[in-house]
Design an enzyme around this catalytic site. Sequence first.
Site, PDB file in Angstrom:
ATOM      1  N   GLU A 114      15.752 136.846   4.817  1.00 16.22           N
ATOM      2  CA  GLU A 114      15.505 137.654   3.621  1.00 16.22           C
ATOM      3  C   GLU A 114      15.528 136.767   2.371  1.00 16.22           C
ATOM      4  O   GLU A 114      14.715 136.943   1.450  1.00 16.22           O
ATOM      5  CB  GLU A 114      16.566 138.748   3.474  1.00 16.22           C
ATOM      6  CG  GLU A 114      16.683 139.703   4.661  1.00 16.22           C
ATOM      7  CD  GLU A 114      17.645 139.201   5.746  1.00 16.22           C
ATOM      8  OE1 GLU A 114      17.671 137.982   6.025  1.00 16.22           O
ATOM      9  OE2 GLU A 114      18.361 140.038   6.309  1.00 16.22           O
ATOM     10  N   CYS A 163      22.514 141.431   6.450  1.00 16.84           N
ATOM     11  CA  CYS A 163      23.980 141.365   6.406  1.00 16.84           C
ATOM     12  C   CYS A 163      24.497 141.901   5.072  1.00 16.84           C
ATOM     13  O   CYS A 163      23.810 141.887   4.052  1.00 16.84           O
ATOM     14  CB  CYS A 163      24.455 139.945   6.626  1.00 16.84           C
ATOM     15  SG  CYS A 163      24.013 138.826   5.280  1.00 16.84           S
ATOM     16  N   SER A 182      17.339 118.365  48.642  1.00 20.77           N
ATOM     17  CA  SER A 182      16.608 119.398  47.902  1.00 20.77           C
ATOM     18  C   SER A 182      15.733 118.775  46.823  1.00 20.77           C
ATOM     19  O   SER A 182      15.059 119.474  46.082  1.00 20.77           O
ATOM     20  CB  SER A 182      17.587 120.391  47.278  1.00 20.77           C
ATOM     21  OG  SER A 182      18.374 119.749  46.305  1.00 20.77           O
ATOM     22  N   THR A 189      27.450 120.793  42.497  1.00 20.51           N
ATOM     23  CA  THR A 189      26.094 120.349  42.153  1.00 20.51           C
ATOM     24  C   THR A 189      26.134 118.949  41.543  1.00 20.51           C
ATOM     25  O   THR A 189      25.284 118.106  41.847  1.00 20.51           O
ATOM     26  CB  THR A 189      25.445 121.369  41.188  1.00 20.51           C
ATOM     27  OG1 THR A 189      25.362 122.618  41.867  1.00 20.51           O
ATOM     28  CG2 THR A 189      24.066 120.943  40.758  1.00 20.51           C
ATOM     29  N   ASP A 238      24.009 115.988  43.040  1.00 26.75           N
ATOM     30  CA  ASP A 238      22.806 115.502  42.345  1.00 26.75           C
ATOM     31  C   ASP A 238      23.103 114.557  41.182  1.00 26.75           C
ATOM     32  O   ASP A 238      22.201 113.907  40.672  1.00 26.75           O
ATOM     33  CB  ASP A 238      21.993 116.694  41.800  1.00 26.75           C
ATOM     34  CG  ASP A 238      21.461 117.588  42.904  1.00 26.75           C
ATOM     35  OD1 ASP A 238      21.303 117.085  44.039  1.00 26.75           O
ATOM     36  OD2 ASP A 238      21.208 118.773  42.643  1.00 26.75           O
ATOM     37  N   GLU A 246      22.304 126.688  36.583  1.00 26.06           N
ATOM     38  CA  GLU A 246      21.632 125.940  37.657  1.00 26.06           C
ATOM     39  C   GLU A 246      22.711 125.562  38.657  1.00 26.06           C
ATOM     40  O   GLU A 246      23.655 124.851  38.305  1.00 26.06           O
ATOM     41  CB  GLU A 246      20.957 124.682  37.099  1.00 26.06           C
ATOM     42  CG  GLU A 246      19.851 124.982  36.115  1.00 26.06           C
ATOM     43  CD  GLU A 246      19.083 123.731  35.673  1.00 26.06           C
ATOM     44  OE1 GLU A 246      18.945 122.781  36.468  1.00 26.06           O
ATOM     45  OE2 GLU A 246      18.639 123.713  34.509  1.00 26.06           O
ATOM     46  N   GLY A 287      24.059 125.889  43.196  1.00 28.01           N
ATOM     47  CA  GLY A 287      23.720 126.065  44.603  1.00 28.01           C
ATOM     48  C   GLY A 287      23.859 127.521  45.007  1.00 28.01           C
ATOM     49  O   GLY A 287      24.049 128.398  44.159  1.00 28.01           O
ATOM     50  N   SER A 315      25.222 133.257  44.828  1.00 30.59           N
ATOM     51  CA  SER A 315      25.544 134.439  45.644  1.00 30.59           C
ATOM     52  C   SER A 315      26.718 135.211  45.056  1.00 30.59           C
ATOM     53  O   SER A 315      26.708 136.444  45.029  1.00 30.59           O
ATOM     54  CB  SER A 315      25.851 134.011  47.085  1.00 30.59           C
ATOM     55  OG  SER A 315      24.733 133.341  47.628  1.00 30.59           O
TER      56      SER A 315
END
Lengths: 378, 378
Positions: free
Chosen positions: A64, A87, A180, A208, A212, A303, A305, A310
């Site tokens: 603004e 605001c 992978s 991870t 990696d 990011e 596994g 899961s």
Amino acid sequence: MNILIKKNNIKKSKDKFYMQKAIQLAKKGKYTTDPNPNVGCIIVLKDKIVGIGWHKKSGENHAEVNAINMAGKLSKNATAYISLEPCNYFGKTPPCCDLIIKSGIKRVVIAILDPNPKVSGKSIEYLKKSGIQVEIGILSQKAKNINKGFFKRMLTGIPWIQIKMAISIDGKIAMKNGESKWITEKKSIQNVHKHRALSSAILSTSNTILKDNSKFTARYQTKNKKYIQPIRIIIDSKNRIQLHHKIIQENKSEVWLIRLFKDKIFWPKHVKQIILPNNINQINLHILLKFLGNKKINTLWIECGSNLFSNMLRMHLIDELILYIAPKMLGNKTISLYHDINNIYLNQAEQFIFKSIKKIGSDIKIILQPKYQYKKIS
Amino acid sequence: MNILIKKNNIKKSKDKFYMQKAIQLAKKGKYTTDPNPNVGCIIVLKDKIVGIGWHKKSGENHAEVNAINMAGKLSKNATAYISLEPCNYFGKTPPCCDLIIKSGIKRVVIAILDPNPKVSGKSIEYLKKSGIQVEIGILSQKAKNINKGFFKRMLTGIPWIQIKMAISIDGKIAMKNGESKWITEKKSIQNVHKHRALSSAILSTSNTILKDNSKFTARYQTKNKKYIQPIRIIIDSKNRIQLHHKIIQENKSEVWLIRLFKDKIFWPKHVKQIILPNNINQINLHILLKFLGNKKINTLWIECGSNLFSNMLRMHLIDELILYIAPKMLGNKTISLYHDINNIYLNQAEQFIFKSIKKIGSDIKIILQPKYQYKKIS
């Protein structure tokens, strides 16, 4: 009567037109406003745009302010289109409402209220009391979509969570030996770096890193695109991250090691140990996400596994699943994407909605939205 | 000189234009010409279309005959665009070449030669000898694509093989208990029926029949679309198909039971037992496909479980893989799409090319082309 309806329709479509422009402007800040929201503002006098502004960076002018500065005296009797409720409090900058009133703006059109329950709607009241015409709700969903993280954090206390997985067409993430690199191709990986650059933080696990040795920085190259490097957050409940890991060697942004107890290593300045309560020798994901919300992390890019993925899916914590799918078949003796507890029947399967499907080089990128309802974490 | 080039370019683009129309016409026969190829013909005199024709059904007029009949005397000095080399032998109908010559057509443009090695190119020679100008190779790839099955069978002796699998996003085809009805939704299943209607035959296994008791007829409903019901071929090496199975009860098309030995059941007229040589108590897929090629099966549509699919893929027999993907995650304790022998490294994975990606209702449909080269079966 008919003329009145017609007039109203014209007004509405004009409002939409300018609000669309304000939202477009807001997006210019998508790489840099964090932890602030993206906001755009257009000032219109007699069907002419006399001022435009967008918020670029926390601590700098709000949208603004930039728009009113540009419009100058032409703000008088003008209409302001703002993609988010302005605001009405002193933050790092003075309240925008007072400037709007002072500028002589006659009408303010706002896409959506500030999601922060403490301030939501208050500016509207304040502007109205000062004799300004206020309208609200023009393209509100679009305005919300450009600030998914900010809205979710304000409403729930935890970040907007995107999780990225690279899989084969038969849903595998790695060979049995863990190989992978790389299931997907270069262009998919470049696209991942864009998502990293757009996120407040990246979350991964020491598993991870040990596999990696990733740096987890955003390495996204386009001209004139400056972005804030995301904070790198590693779940490391067994204190396995060491000084020699690349993520530690690279000091482009902070690294937060999420642990159950401190070690005595003298860590470089950009590395912090965050100690969370012990939950049967594991990090409690709910507590971690609450902590990240408190730290103003709007958007979390994960990011990892199949374990963390899961867990996140079973706990219904994922807002968006981004799959990069390579045109390969790895076979059934490899590592699966999703490890469920023990689903027996088809109707127990987790359900999603395909939000977008796109070719990226020889791969495809699919965005999925889980069908479950977000449950507030207590 | 420049004028000549320009003239030639105009001629070429006209040829493409009319050939495109001939190919479009040819497609009208895609549900009915089997085992004949789809062919379209356009006759053009002085930039006007004076005749069109397409082949509808084996035993009925060829495309050229229909087009020349329509053009009548206007065939004289005209150009004929034919999507496939015309025939020059007595089949179920007299040779088209003689009719072309008789009609007075001056120029014949042909998209592609007949793939049958015994006749390929012979008609061209015959037409040329009769003083007709012949051009060949306009839109040849497109002309080939509308007759993939016919071309493959003529060139290799086996059908064009498409295999359909319905999977979850994590690459699973069924729960552990075998439950797979229905992973994908109604619109995907309707789409499968379209593919069935387009195919010469459907191949499945007694395993699938014992599990799902499918009829494997094409139940594809659109107005004015008549199609030939595909022959239903079931690999049944242990003679497990019985009279009571729905596929036997339904007599809309022939059922071929592919077996290693005959049983003494008195089968209905539409059911045939086909005995192939015993290959360690299994059906040899190479021998089966050769047999189907000899029986003039152009296109084979396979619906099966992961065993036959995995065998077909490992043997590099699949021409096109059609995946219907449902937005669900079944988890790792369910049945995987692809059972490899024992791939250890990522570079051993089977590679594909994404040919098309499409949303179908809440599912997606992906067409993949394997990267392996077809090896001629000896």
